[in-house]
Design an enzyme around this catalytic site. Structure first.
Site, PDB file in Angstrom:
ATOM      1  N   GLU A  39      26.437 -64.364   3.764  1.00  0.00           N
ATOM      2  CA  GLU A  39      26.276 -62.910   3.842  1.00  0.00           C
ATOM      3  C   GLU A  39      24.986 -62.360   3.232  1.00  0.00           C
ATOM      4  O   GLU A  39      24.995 -61.329   2.559  1.00  0.00           O
ATOM      5  CB  GLU A  39      27.495 -62.215   3.195  1.00  0.00           C
ATOM      6  N   HIS A  93      25.241 -62.848  -3.020  1.00  0.00           N
ATOM      7  CA  HIS A  93      26.302 -62.512  -3.978  1.00  0.00           C
ATOM      8  C   HIS A  93      25.882 -62.861  -5.411  1.00  0.00           C
ATOM      9  O   HIS A  93      26.620 -63.490  -6.149  1.00  0.00           O
ATOM     10  CB  HIS A  93      27.597 -63.243  -3.620  1.00  0.00           C
ATOM     11  N   ASP A 110      30.052 -63.936  -8.853  1.00  0.00           N
ATOM     12  CA  ASP A 110      29.683 -63.060  -7.742  1.00  0.00           C
ATOM     13  C   ASP A 110      28.812 -61.945  -8.295  1.00  0.00           C
ATOM     14  O   ASP A 110      28.480 -61.956  -9.482  1.00  0.00           O
ATOM     15  CB  ASP A 110      30.938 -62.547  -7.016  1.00  0.00           C
TER      16      ASP A 110
END
Ligand SMILES: *[C@@H]1O[C@H](CO)[C@@H](O)[C@H](O)[C@H]1NC(C)=O
Ligand SMILES: *[C@@H]1O[C@H](CO)[C@@H](O)[C@H](O)[C@H]1NC(C)=O
Length: 596
Positions: free
Chosen positions: A341, A270, A217
């Protein structure tokens, strides 16, 4: 102890009169108990089965557990006619002996060569007859036989120094869904190999078969990648890294227990740590301000920011190389490449993206993401022709930026929007793994974790009719509240789907994101709630009449939690022990069909 049994027994006889003996979890699809009374098992049961190493080792583990733990569930859900013969009535004990001791386990497996991959046959049968001295197990593959052993482990109980199974029994079992898993995240906080093993132990006992391993991440990059050793400069420390040896150990440990290990490398979202060590130019917005307190500067859903720069050609070479190296380490035919995201503001900081958008006035952020899909998917497919990619649903459904076209063999993992997103994706022809945040995120409800948060500076409880970011529901955090095992178990995630759409639901994975999870707490946040998911996807949440069986599951999961603890997995308590020992005394509703 007997007192508890008898209290429970009387209560159950009066209130319900159903007979389920020891309660293995997940409940088998079909289980039929005899009525003749218990059978003793010899302490040195003889194993007659395939020479296959995996089967033999699994059998040794199961039998060692049985003989070492000498497990007795706190309460069995049953009127137990068989409690009369023991402990002290010699005459009846003789009767028990005359029924004969079980001395053999016969295991027949059609095919011990089938690899552990998606869709493998996991069915098995297990039979202990009245007049035979054998436990008879059949399975199509090794992986079904392993499940038979974990069932046997849970139905053989210790009683006054003897091993016994309460009644002759016949089990015919197979899973409803072929994808049954949990997700661990070793990047927000590091999780050690030892603790991953512990999760796999719990998974094997509850017949979960897929560990989704979120390896990387923005915050850290623990994984050693052969072509780019510099990436682990962004591990939290030298000790918080994963070597190829560690990864192989996890895969081997999982395989030995019927658990596939599917890696996820987050791309293009990420992504900062690790990647920026290869080339800072392939990471956008790494040095920006993440939060939306200043909306124009907001670049990321959580600190720290960073997205792979889609408009930089160098990105593709690095991404492909990382994919190639990592997929060589893993044995599974599936590979997760993230995709959730993304933030447009992050890309606005990139000179490459700005130039790309300016080249053609019809270009948008959606076409930018389409550009990513069109370039990266074929490149990765070329590396492993028969492998399948998984991506988070955002790649198609995000309101912020999404692609319009995605090859149909890419598996979508649905996490937002509950049933509507599952329907949307299956109706468009994608296979779907369900991970709905509102029902299955095990990390939710522990409060918001970012610092300098004035929303917690409250002297009175915020008005519940005006939820704020941290108070979306009682409990705080963006996906509050905490998902109780009942919320997980009651979730009918194929509701409203057509039969064709239902076929596209491969199963479910419960994520445990690790912003607030490390070795210290992982097992008690994971367990026993993951076992509620395990039964939901193995044999469902309804009985033969279509009635939700959540109330019966209560005893099963309470017992199973005790069993996990006995097996060295520190699972959280769900209720006062009183409730375990007094079935249904802690129910909210007296009416046992209140959950429909
Ligand atoms: C799926 O969701 C997208 C994005 O919200 C929407 O544009 C599309 O019409 C939906 N498709 C179906 C089949 O529901
Ligand atoms: C129990 O609850 C179910 C579901 O709400 C209801 O249909 C049934 O009538 C109730 N039974 C009694 C005895 O109240």
């Amino acid at each position: 102890m007997r007192f508890f049994h008898l209290t429970a027994l009387a209560y159950l006889l009066v209130e319900r009169g159903h007979a389920v003996q020891v309660n293995p979890l997940p409940a088998p699809r079909e289980i039929e108990w005899g009525t003749s009374g218990p059978r003793y098992l010899d302490w040195h049961v003889r194993f007659n089965g395939p020479g296959d190493h995996t089967i033999q080792a699994a059998w040794r583990r199961a039998w060692n557990t049985i003989t070492r733990l000498r497990w007795t569930p706190a309460v069995t859900e049953a009127p137990i006619p068989t409690f009369a013969p023991f402990p002290s009535d010699n005459e009846k004990r003789d009767a028990l002996h005359s029924r004969g001791t079980v001395r053999n386990v016969n295991v027949k497996v059609d095919d011990t060569d089938t690899e552990l991959q998606h869709g493998v046959d996991e069915s098995y049968t297990l039979q202990i007859s009245e007049d035979s001295d054998k436990i008879e197990i059949t399975a199509k593959t090794t992986w079904g036989a392993l499940h038979a052993f974990t069932t046997l482990q849970q139905i053989v109980i210790a009683h006054h120094g003897q091993l016994l199974v309460e009644q002759p029994v016949k089990i015919t079992d197979s899973p409803l869904y072929s994808v049954r898993g949990v997700m661990v995240d070793t990047a927000r906080n590091f999780i050690s190999v030892r603790k991953i093993f512990e999760q796999i132990d719990g998974m094997a006992l509850s017949k979960l078969n897929m560990l989704h391993w979120h390896l990387s991440d923005t915050q850290s990059w623990p994984l050693e990648v052969r072509s780019y050793p510099q990436m682990t400069k962004d591990a939290y420390s030298h000790r918080e890294t994963l070597s190829p040896h560690d990864v192989r150990q996890v895969i081997e440990y999982g395989r030995a227990r019927g658990v596939r290990v599917v890696p996820e490398i987050s791309m293009p979202s990420h992504s900062a740590s690790g990647w920026k060590q290869v080339d800072p130019d392939i990471v956008a917005c790494e040095d920006s301000w993440w939060s939306n307190d200043v909306w124009e500067k907001h670049t990321s859903v959580e600190p720290n920011p960073g997205q792979l720069d889609i408009a930089n050609d160098k990105t593709y070479h690095v991404a492909e190389t990382v994919y190639r190296d990592v997929s060589r380490l893993f044995t599974d035919h599936w590979f997760h490449i993230g995709g959730d995201e993304l933030r447009t503001n992050c890309y606005k900081t990139s000179k490459h993206v700005r130039a790309w958008l300016q080249e053609d006035s019809s270009r948008t952020f959606d076409s930018l993401l389409q550009h990513w899909v069109d370039k990266i998917v074929p490149r990765l497919k070329k590396v492993n022709k028969n492998h399948r990619l998984i991506m988070w649903e955002d790649i198609l459904l995000s309101q912020v930026m999404h692609a319009d076209e995605l090859p149909k063999d890419v598996i979508m993992q649905a996490w937002n929007g509950g049933l509507s997103h599952i329907k949307n994706l299956t109706s468009r022809g994608h296979d779907v793994i369900v991970s709905s945040a509102d029902f299955m995120y095990l990390d939710c409800g522990y409060g918001g974790w970012v610092g300098n948060d004035p929303r917690y500076n409250e002297m009175e409880n915020p008005d519940p009719s005006k939820p704020t970011f941290n108070y979306l529901g009682p409990g705080g955090s963006w996906c509050a509240p905490y998902k109780t095992w009942q919320r997980i178990y009651d979730y009918d995630f194929t509701d409203g789907l057509t039969d064709d759409e239902k076929k596209r639901v491969l199963g479910a994975v419960a994520p445990l994101w690790s912003e607030q999870v490390d070795d210290v707490v992982i097992s008690y946040k994971m367990w026993p709630r993951a076992a509620a998911l395990a039964e939901l996807v193995w044999s469902g949440n309804v009985d033969k009449n279509g009635q939700k069986r959540t109330t019966l599951m209560t005893q099963r999961i309470l017992n199973f939690r005790e069993y996990l603890v006995a097996n060295g997995i520190p699972a959280a308590p769900l209720q006062p022990k009183y409730c375990l020992q007094h079935p249904h005394h802690c129910d909210l509703f007296y009416n046992q069909t209140a959950v429909v």
